[in-house]
Design an enzyme around this catalytic site. Structure first.
Site, PDB file in Angstrom:
ATOM      1  N   LYS A 202       0.859  -1.182   0.000  1.00 34.72           N
ATOM      2  CA  LYS A 202       0.000   0.000   0.000  1.00 34.72           C
ATOM      3  C   LYS A 202       0.891   1.226   0.000  1.00 34.72           C
ATOM      4  O   LYS A 202       1.713   1.417   0.895  1.00 34.72           O
ATOM      5  CB  LYS A 202      -0.895  -0.015   1.247  1.00 34.72           C
ATOM      6  CG  LYS A 202      -1.752   1.234   1.372  1.00 34.72           C
ATOM      7  CD  LYS A 202      -2.738   1.122   2.524  1.00 34.72           C
ATOM      8  CE  LYS A 202      -3.503   2.422   2.721  1.00 34.72           C
ATOM      9  NZ  LYS A 202      -4.465   2.334   3.818  1.00 34.72           N
ATOM     10  N   ARG A 212     -10.771  10.167   2.140  1.00 36.87           N
ATOM     11  CA  ARG A 212     -10.688  10.725   3.495  1.00 36.87           C
ATOM     12  C   ARG A 212     -11.875  11.637   3.781  1.00 36.87           C
ATOM     13  O   ARG A 212     -12.232  11.845   4.940  1.00 36.87           O
ATOM     14  CB  ARG A 212      -9.339  11.411   3.700  1.00 36.87           C
ATOM     15  CG  ARG A 212      -8.234  10.346   3.686  1.00 36.87           C
ATOM     16  CD  ARG A 212      -6.836  10.888   3.830  1.00 36.87           C
ATOM     17  NE  ARG A 212      -5.877   9.807   3.612  1.00 36.87           N
ATOM     18  CZ  ARG A 212      -4.628   9.987   3.225  1.00 36.87           C
ATOM     19  NH1 ARG A 212      -4.172  11.206   3.032  1.00 36.87           N
ATOM     20  NH2 ARG A 212      -3.829   8.952   3.063  1.00 36.87           N
ATOM     21  N   ARG A 224       1.110   9.952   6.047  1.00 40.08           N
ATOM     22  CA  ARG A 224       1.231   8.519   6.332  1.00 40.08           C
ATOM     23  C   ARG A 224       2.526   7.928   5.761  1.00 40.08           C
ATOM     24  O   ARG A 224       2.635   6.724   5.551  1.00 40.08           O
ATOM     25  CB  ARG A 224       0.027   7.773   5.746  1.00 40.08           C
ATOM     26  CG  ARG A 224      -1.340   8.334   6.111  1.00 40.08           C
ATOM     27  CD  ARG A 224      -2.345   7.229   6.389  1.00 40.08           C
ATOM     28  NE  ARG A 224      -3.743   7.622   6.298  1.00 40.08           N
ATOM     29  CZ  ARG A 224      -4.420   8.311   7.222  1.00 40.08           C
ATOM     30  NH1 ARG A 224      -3.797   8.742   8.320  1.00 40.08           N
ATOM     31  NH2 ARG A 224      -5.705   8.569   7.055  1.00 40.08           N
ATOM     32  N   GLU A 240       7.455  -6.525   1.119  1.00 42.26           N
ATOM     33  CA  GLU A 240       6.197  -6.382   1.884  1.00 42.26           C
ATOM     34  C   GLU A 240       5.280  -7.575   1.621  1.00 42.26           C
ATOM     35  O   GLU A 240       4.670  -8.125   2.541  1.00 42.26           O
ATOM     36  CB  GLU A 240       5.480  -5.092   1.479  1.00 42.26           C
ATOM     37  CG  GLU A 240       6.051  -3.815   2.078  1.00 42.26           C
ATOM     38  CD  GLU A 240       5.694  -3.646   3.551  1.00 42.26           C
ATOM     39  OE1 GLU A 240       5.019  -4.517   4.130  1.00 42.26           O
ATOM     40  OE2 GLU A 240       6.102  -2.624   4.148  1.00 42.26           O
ATOM     41  N   LYS A 255      -2.322  -1.521  -3.741  1.00 35.90           N
ATOM     42  CA  LYS A 255      -3.127  -0.312  -3.702  1.00 35.90           C
ATOM     43  C   LYS A 255      -2.241   0.923  -3.782  1.00 35.90           C
ATOM     44  O   LYS A 255      -1.249   0.969  -3.076  1.00 35.90           O
ATOM     45  CB  LYS A 255      -3.884  -0.337  -2.370  1.00 35.90           C
ATOM     46  CG  LYS A 255      -4.751   0.844  -2.094  1.00 35.90           C
ATOM     47  CD  LYS A 255      -5.286   0.723  -0.689  1.00 35.90           C
ATOM     48  CE  LYS A 255      -5.948   2.030  -0.359  1.00 35.90           C
ATOM     49  NZ  LYS A 255      -6.323   2.137   1.009  1.00 35.90           N
ATOM     50  N   SER A 281     -10.174   5.794  -4.462  1.00 36.99           N
ATOM     51  CA  SER A 281     -11.092   6.925  -4.615  1.00 36.99           C
ATOM     52  C   SER A 281     -10.625   7.947  -5.647  1.00 36.99           C
ATOM     53  O   SER A 281     -11.415   8.425  -6.464  1.00 36.99           O
ATOM     54  CB  SER A 281     -11.287   7.601  -3.254  1.00 36.99           C
ATOM     55  OG  SER A 281     -10.048   8.034  -2.719  1.00 36.99           O
ATOM     56  N   TYR A 320     -15.262   1.447  -6.458  1.00 36.51           N
ATOM     57  CA  TYR A 320     -16.502   2.204  -6.229  1.00 36.51           C
ATOM     58  C   TYR A 320     -17.440   2.077  -7.416  1.00 36.51           C
ATOM     59  O   TYR A 320     -18.614   2.425  -7.309  1.00 36.51           O
ATOM     60  CB  TYR A 320     -16.156   3.673  -5.951  1.00 36.51           C
ATOM     61  CG  TYR A 320     -15.230   3.797  -4.765  1.00 36.51           C
ATOM     62  CD1 TYR A 320     -15.719   3.631  -3.475  1.00 36.51           C
ATOM     63  CD2 TYR A 320     -13.859   3.988  -4.924  1.00 36.51           C
ATOM     64  CE1 TYR A 320     -14.873   3.663  -2.377  1.00 36.51           C
ATOM     65  CE2 TYR A 320     -12.997   4.028  -3.836  1.00 36.51           C
ATOM     66  CZ  TYR A 320     -13.515   3.855  -2.574  1.00 36.51           C
ATOM     67  OH  TYR A 320     -12.682   3.869  -1.492  1.00 36.51           O
TER      68      TYR A 320
END
Ligand code: PBG
Length: 332
Positions: A202, A212, A224, A240, A255, A281, A320
């Site tokens: 990610k 958000r 982040r 990872e 992602k 998003s 979405y």
């Protein structure tokens, strides 16, 4: 080129592209509604639904409205749903994340009651929607998320969601060791059947902006980047993913999706585990905004984006546009 038996003019690749039937017969990648996972945002105390301006077509939902959304999407063949909760109460530790009467456990029970085992329910596991500072776990003196403390919170959330009947937990906080701690803790609590989709690779992405707003998980300060990956790194994603596989992940996730097609391809090549990709998003909003201004054909661009993510190696696409895409697929 040595795998070619002949050359032009004997070879003409256009032969198999001449008609829609030919193109369909030789399609290497096919989308099916069951490949799609629809995010569902459940807001505690909300009646009905509340559309979010920065994420066209997406709303926050009260529990009844979330059940209606799931029923509607299931009627066009979408089977999987990724639940996010927006709580009434936030604190520094994100403790409402593991409240058994919080939005995710409540919606899980209601959807399960309405749909039984016809749907697959996933829950995002992170603290950023539940902390008052918007970070993915409790903060240390240096303002960075405390890794091992955050992971304990993720386990408590996972157990609360498992008790409510979730099929899959999807830890998205990018804390080290989160998959191992959740796997062991779920097993110890008697939830050995609950699967883990690891947000393995990610990235700290600018494409999460609209999320958000809908999840009400923006940070009061900072970012982040101390836990999510840098866009510059590809080999680090392999590490990872390897670690999450060793820690017991059932599915690996990459992602965002379109900026990370190379990482999706790496994940699918390196491991036999199913691969999920999150068409996030900002990717969704980007297509919608361009289409809104007449710059793109939304149906065609949306289908192309999803087929391309699957072609890169994703088995599942979190999107979405799940209802939209399912509606565009001609199924026999
Ligand atoms: C964290 C989480 C985020 C997204 C999914 N899970 C936000 C973040 O890491 O800041 C982003 C999804 C999207 O942009 O659609 N709970």
């Amino acid at each position: 080129m040595d795998h070619h038996e002949a050359h032009f003019p004997a070879v003409r690749l256009r032969r198999l592209r001449r008609t829609a039937a030919l193109r369909d017969a030789f399609a290497e990648t096919r989308l099916h509604p069951s490949d799609l996972v629809l995010p569902v945002f459940v807001k505690e105390g909300l009646e009905g639904n509340h559309p979010v301006e920065s994420l066209p077509g997406v709303s926050q939902h009260g529990v009844d409205s979330a059940v209606d959304l799931v029923k509607r999407a299931a009627s066009v063949g979408v089977r999987s749903f990724l639940l996010f909760g927006i709580p009434e109460r936030k604190d520094a530790d994100g403790s409402s994340g593991w409240d058994p009467s919080g939005p995710v456990p409540t919606a899980t029970r209601a959807i399960r009651e309405a749909m039984g085992d016809d749907v697959v329910l996933w829950a995002d596991v992170c603290s950023c929607e539940y902390t008052d500072h918007g970070h993915c776990g409790p903060l240390g003196d240096d303002g960075q998320v405390l890794n091992d403390e955050a992971v304990v919170g993720y386990l408590r959330e996972s157990i609360a969601y498992a008790e409510a009947g979730i099929n899959i937990v999807a830890p998205s906080g990018m804390m080290d060791g989160q998959v191992a701690v959740i796997r062991n803790g779920l097993d110890d609590a008697g939830f050995g059947e609950v699967a883990i989709v690891a947000y393995a690779a990610k990235y700290a992405s600018a494409f999460y902006g609209p999320f958000r707003d809908v999840a009400e998980s923006g940070m009061t300060s900072g970012d982040r980047r101390s836990h999510q990956m840098a866009a510059s790194n590809r080999r680090e994603a392999i590490r990872e993913i390897d670690l999450d596989v060793l820690e017991g992940a059932d599915v690996i996730m990459v992602k965002p999706a379109l900026p990370c097609l190379d990482i999706i391809a790496d994940a699918a090549r390196d491991h036999p585990l199913p691969v999920a990709a999150y068409h996030v998003s900002g990717e969704h909003a980007m297509l919608a905004a361009a289409a809104d201004r007449g710059m793109l054909d939304l149906d065609a661009a949306t289908l192309e984006a999803h087929v391309s993510i699957k072609r890169a190696g994703a088995d599942l696409v979190i999107t979405y546009a799940a209802e939209h895409v399912a509606g565009l697929l001609d199924r026999p």
